[in-house]
Design an enzyme around this catalytic site. Structure first.
Site, PDB file in Angstrom:
ATOM      1  N   TRP A 132       0.803  -1.219   0.000  1.00  0.00           N
ATOM      2  CA  TRP A 132       0.000   0.000   0.000  1.00  0.00           C
ATOM      3  C   TRP A 132       0.834   1.267   0.000  1.00  0.00           C
ATOM      4  O   TRP A 132       0.348   2.335  -0.348  1.00  0.00           O
ATOM      5  CB  TRP A 132      -0.928   0.025   1.221  1.00  0.00           C
ATOM      6  CG  TRP A 132      -0.217  -0.201   2.527  1.00  0.00           C
ATOM      7  CD1 TRP A 132      -0.109  -1.382   3.201  1.00  0.00           C
ATOM      8  CD2 TRP A 132       0.517   0.764   3.296  1.00  0.00           C
ATOM      9  NE1 TRP A 132       0.647  -1.220   4.339  1.00  0.00           N
ATOM     10  CE2 TRP A 132       1.033   0.095   4.426  1.00  0.00           C
ATOM     11  CE3 TRP A 132       0.768   2.121   3.153  1.00  0.00           C
ATOM     12  CZ2 TRP A 132       1.795   0.734   5.392  1.00  0.00           C
ATOM     13  CZ3 TRP A 132       1.528   2.776   4.106  1.00  0.00           C
ATOM     14  CH2 TRP A 132       2.032   2.078   5.218  1.00  0.00           C
ATOM     15  N   ASN A 133       2.103   1.184   0.389  1.00  0.00           N
ATOM     16  CA  ASN A 133       2.846   2.432   0.610  1.00  0.00           C
ATOM     17  C   ASN A 133       3.290   3.119  -0.677  1.00  0.00           C
ATOM     18  O   ASN A 133       3.469   4.339  -0.695  1.00  0.00           O
ATOM     19  CB  ASN A 133       4.027   2.218   1.562  1.00  0.00           C
ATOM     20  CG  ASN A 133       4.989   1.155   1.094  1.00  0.00           C
ATOM     21  OD1 ASN A 133       4.694   0.357   0.210  1.00  0.00           O
ATOM     22  ND2 ASN A 133       6.162   1.126   1.688  1.00  0.00           N
ATOM     23  N   LYS A 156      -2.141  -8.397  -7.757  1.00  0.00           N
ATOM     24  CA  LYS A 156      -3.044  -8.270  -6.615  1.00  0.00           C
ATOM     25  C   LYS A 156      -2.530  -7.075  -5.806  1.00  0.00           C
ATOM     26  O   LYS A 156      -1.527  -7.178  -5.097  1.00  0.00           O
ATOM     27  CB  LYS A 156      -3.020  -9.540  -5.771  1.00  0.00           C
ATOM     28  CG  LYS A 156      -4.097  -9.574  -4.672  1.00  0.00           C
ATOM     29  CD  LYS A 156      -3.624  -8.925  -3.405  1.00  0.00           C
ATOM     30  CE  LYS A 156      -4.680  -9.000  -2.314  1.00  0.00           C
ATOM     31  NZ  LYS A 156      -4.620  -7.895  -1.369  1.00  0.00           N
ATOM     32  N   PRO A 157      -3.196  -5.896  -5.912  1.00  0.00           N
ATOM     33  CA  PRO A 157      -2.759  -4.753  -5.127  1.00  0.00           C
ATOM     34  C   PRO A 157      -3.212  -4.878  -3.679  1.00  0.00           C
ATOM     35  O   PRO A 157      -4.074  -5.701  -3.350  1.00  0.00           O
ATOM     36  CB  PRO A 157      -3.453  -3.574  -5.820  1.00  0.00           C
ATOM     37  CG  PRO A 157      -4.694  -4.163  -6.401  1.00  0.00           C
ATOM     38  CD  PRO A 157      -4.345  -5.579  -6.776  1.00  0.00           C
ATOM     39  N   GLY A 209       6.769  -6.644   0.251  1.00  0.00           N
ATOM     40  CA  GLY A 209       6.031  -6.653   1.509  1.00  0.00           C
ATOM     41  C   GLY A 209       6.882  -7.203   2.630  1.00  0.00           C
ATOM     42  O   GLY A 209       8.115  -7.157   2.587  1.00  0.00           O
ATOM     43  N   GLU A 231      11.068  -8.495  -2.551  1.00  0.00           N
ATOM     44  CA  GLU A 231      11.590  -7.265  -1.938  1.00  0.00           C
ATOM     45  C   GLU A 231      10.900  -7.150  -0.588  1.00  0.00           C
ATOM     46  O   GLU A 231       9.728  -6.813  -0.505  1.00  0.00           O
ATOM     47  CB  GLU A 231      11.299  -6.060  -2.831  1.00  0.00           C
ATOM     48  CG  GLU A 231      12.121  -4.840  -2.461  1.00  0.00           C
ATOM     49  CD  GLU A 231      11.353  -3.857  -1.605  1.00  0.00           C
ATOM     50  OE1 GLU A 231      11.614  -3.836  -0.381  1.00  0.00           O
ATOM     51  OE2 GLU A 231      10.502  -3.138  -2.138  1.00  0.00           O
ATOM     52  N   LEU A 232      11.665  -7.472   0.472  1.00  0.00           N
ATOM     53  CA  LEU A 232      11.065  -7.696   1.784  1.00  0.00           C
ATOM     54  C   LEU A 232      11.450  -6.596   2.777  1.00  0.00           C
ATOM     55  O   LEU A 232      11.791  -5.495   2.387  1.00  0.00           O
ATOM     56  CB  LEU A 232      11.465  -9.091   2.275  1.00  0.00           C
ATOM     57  CG  LEU A 232      11.166 -10.229   1.277  1.00  0.00           C
ATOM     58  CD1 LEU A 232      11.655 -11.569   1.808  1.00  0.00           C
ATOM     59  CD2 LEU A 232       9.681 -10.293   0.934  1.00  0.00           C
ATOM     60  N   CYS A 265      10.097   1.106   2.992  1.00  0.00           N
ATOM     61  CA  CYS A 265      10.974  -0.001   3.378  1.00  0.00           C
ATOM     62  C   CYS A 265      12.431   0.416   3.480  1.00  0.00           C
ATOM     63  O   CYS A 265      13.242  -0.314   4.057  1.00  0.00           O
ATOM     64  CB  CYS A 265      10.813  -1.162   2.410  1.00  0.00           C
ATOM     65  SG  CYS A 265      11.052  -0.686   0.691  1.00  0.00           S
ATOM     66  N   GLU A 365      11.584  -3.027  12.384  1.00  0.00           N
ATOM     67  CA  GLU A 365      11.329  -1.944  11.441  1.00  0.00           C
ATOM     68  C   GLU A 365      10.232  -1.022  11.969  1.00  0.00           C
ATOM     69  O   GLU A 365       9.210  -1.476  12.466  1.00  0.00           O
ATOM     70  CB  GLU A 365      10.904  -2.543  10.100  1.00  0.00           C
ATOM     71  CG  GLU A 365      10.730  -1.548   8.985  1.00  0.00           C
ATOM     72  CD  GLU A 365      10.448  -2.225   7.658  1.00  0.00           C
ATOM     73  OE1 GLU A 365      10.723  -1.622   6.614  1.00  0.00           O
ATOM     74  OE2 GLU A 365       9.930  -3.371   7.666  1.00  0.00           O
TER      75      GLU A 365
END
Length: 463
Positions: A132-133, A156-157, A209, A231-232, A265, A365
């Site tokens: 969402w960011n 899938k957004p 995410g 990408e975590l 992130c 985080e």
């Protein structure tokens, strides 16, 4: 019919309800994506490149309305949202160029009777799950290279921000990209994740995410040996050396930490300052952060919008309370935040000093506008603290000594490093992390590689 309620994080107001897809509808979409691959993969690279450029052009033409959509469903200030739309378009521009540069090669043969050739071809149907960011940029960062390579694409957004993705895909179709070559599906995450990873049609899953969800998708993708790009999570350190230009370091710290209310992130999450300049740096940081305006993203002067939801807000408050309980001092902001009466959640720019390694904020985080500051005496001490995490996405350091800079570069275990630079992202550079921050790279020349297979041909019987 099941619907997804999209709400404005500023006040909780309902923006729109969008129909959710059933499992059967998602399977049908995957079938269509697989069928479309046969023709899209054979479309010549120059045509694919031109369609990507047309898509990018339509996005730029609609920048203002797209930015408003981002701000309303995401909360970030309108000026940041407009920047994200431009950033999203830049990925399509970049991969329009890369589409026509997918090269093969010939390899010298040990025999005069053989010729050896290597070619590249698209992986297949790509399934993407985005956060969402950055609802626009994270979509095009995946769709751009996938479509450029000749893959078909389905996204899938995030449930919080589907409207941006829907509009972007409408513009893709308007640009001339076939409807079944780029699609979206809306449903709860676990359902879609299972359908994506379990489908024999999907040959690659790309996800941005949390590390926890990324690991789950990787496990589920193993059964059909899918390609994955992940990408975590991150926990970025920012190191200020003794010789740093403090004014520049503060400006770049502000740019890194407070973008999107700290909800990125690669935000600087841990600020490590040499003890000899810690007081001066903190004073300058406080003064700069105090000028930032918190409020509605639609207001012209807003620098920091709302936290995305109650869950994110409560995590920030827990970290602040834990830090204070363990001896940290809040020198700017407060430990309570602002739980708006109208349903929004806001956190003022906050600076903590006296931070120690046992505090949660130094281990997890922080998706919020909070800067924990700690000090170090020796450079190796700062490196040890910076690397003391399972994550390795982004790191920053500030020094004007090339020896210090190269030493930090060589010893920090991070995929993205900013040297005197708090904003290192771009379509032209490889974005991705080490350790549990992910697999693969997005952006740059490297970004199209995960969407391509390598095929080797050996031709015998020649004279």
């Amino acid at each position: 019919m099941t619907t997804i309620a999209v709400r404005n994080p500023e006040n909780g107001d309902l923006i729109r309800e969008v129909p959710a897809h059933t499992e059967e509808e998602i399977r049908q979409a995957l079938d269509r994506g697989q069928e479309a691959f046969a023709s899209w993969s054979k479309t010549d690279a120059y045509t694919r490149a031109e369609l990507l450029r047309k898509w990018s052009g339509l996005i730029r033409e609609n920048q203002e309305s797209l930015a408003e959509t981002v701000t309303k469903e995401n909360g970030k200030p309108l000026k940041e949202a407009a920047g994200e739309i431009n950033y999203a378009a830049s990925y399509l521009d970049w991969y329009a160029e890369e589409a026509v540069r997918v090269y093969g090669r010939t390899i010298p043969s040990p025999s005069t009777e053989k010729r050896i050739m290597v070619s590249r071809q698209p992986v297949g149907l790509v399934a993407a799950i985005t956060p969402w960011n950055f609802p626009a940029a994270m979509m095009t960062r995946k769709a751009g290279p996938a479509l450029a390579a000749g893959c078909t694409f389905i996204i899938k957004p995030a449930d919080e921000t589907p409207l941006t993705a829907i509009r972007l895909i409408e513009l893709a179709h308007e640009a001339g990209i076939p409807k079944d070559a780029v699609q979206y599906v809306l449903a709860d995450g676990p359902t879609v994740g299972k359908l994506f990873t379990g489908s024999g049609h999907v040959r690659k899953v790309t996800f941005t995410g949390s590390t926890e969800v990324g690991k789950l998708l990787m496990r589920d993708s193993a059964d059909t040996v899918k390609h994955v790009t992940m990408e975590l999570g991150g926990h970025a350190p920012l190191i200020v050396a003794e010789d740093a230009d403090l004014d520049h370091a503060v400006t770049q710290t502000i740019a890194s930490k407070f973008r999107n209310a700290g909800q990125t992130c690669i935000c600087a999450n841990r600020v490590l300052v040499h003890e000899s300049v810690a007081d001066a740096f903190t004073d300058k940081l406080k003064a700069a952060a105090a000028k930032l305006q918190v409020g509605s993203g639609m207001n012209e002067g807003t620098d920091i919008g709302p936290i995305i939801n109650r869950k994110g807000y409560e995590k920030i408050i827990r970290q602040l309370q834990d830090a204070v309980d363990k001896g940290a001092e809040i020198v700017l902001g407060s430990k309570t935040g602002e739980e708006g009466n109208d349903g929004g959640y806001f956190v003022q720019p906050t600076v903590l000093t006296g931070v120690t390694q046992d505090m949660t904020i130094m281990k997890e985080e922080t998706f919020g506008p909070v800067v924990p500051v700690t000090t170090f005496r020796e450079l190796d001490e700062a490196i040890a603290i910076a690397n003391d995490t399972p994550y390795g996405l982004a790191a920053y350091f500030f020094t004007n000594d090339y020896r210090t800079g190269m030493y930090l570069h060589d010893h920090l275990d991070y995929g993205i490093i900013g040297w005197n630079d708090g904003a290192p992202s771009g379509a032209h550079v490889p974005f991705g992390g080490m350790k549990e921050s992910g697999i693969g790279r997005e952006g740059g020349a490297e970004g199209i590689e995960p969407y391509l297979e390598t095929k080797y041909l050996s031709i015998g019987g020649l004279k």
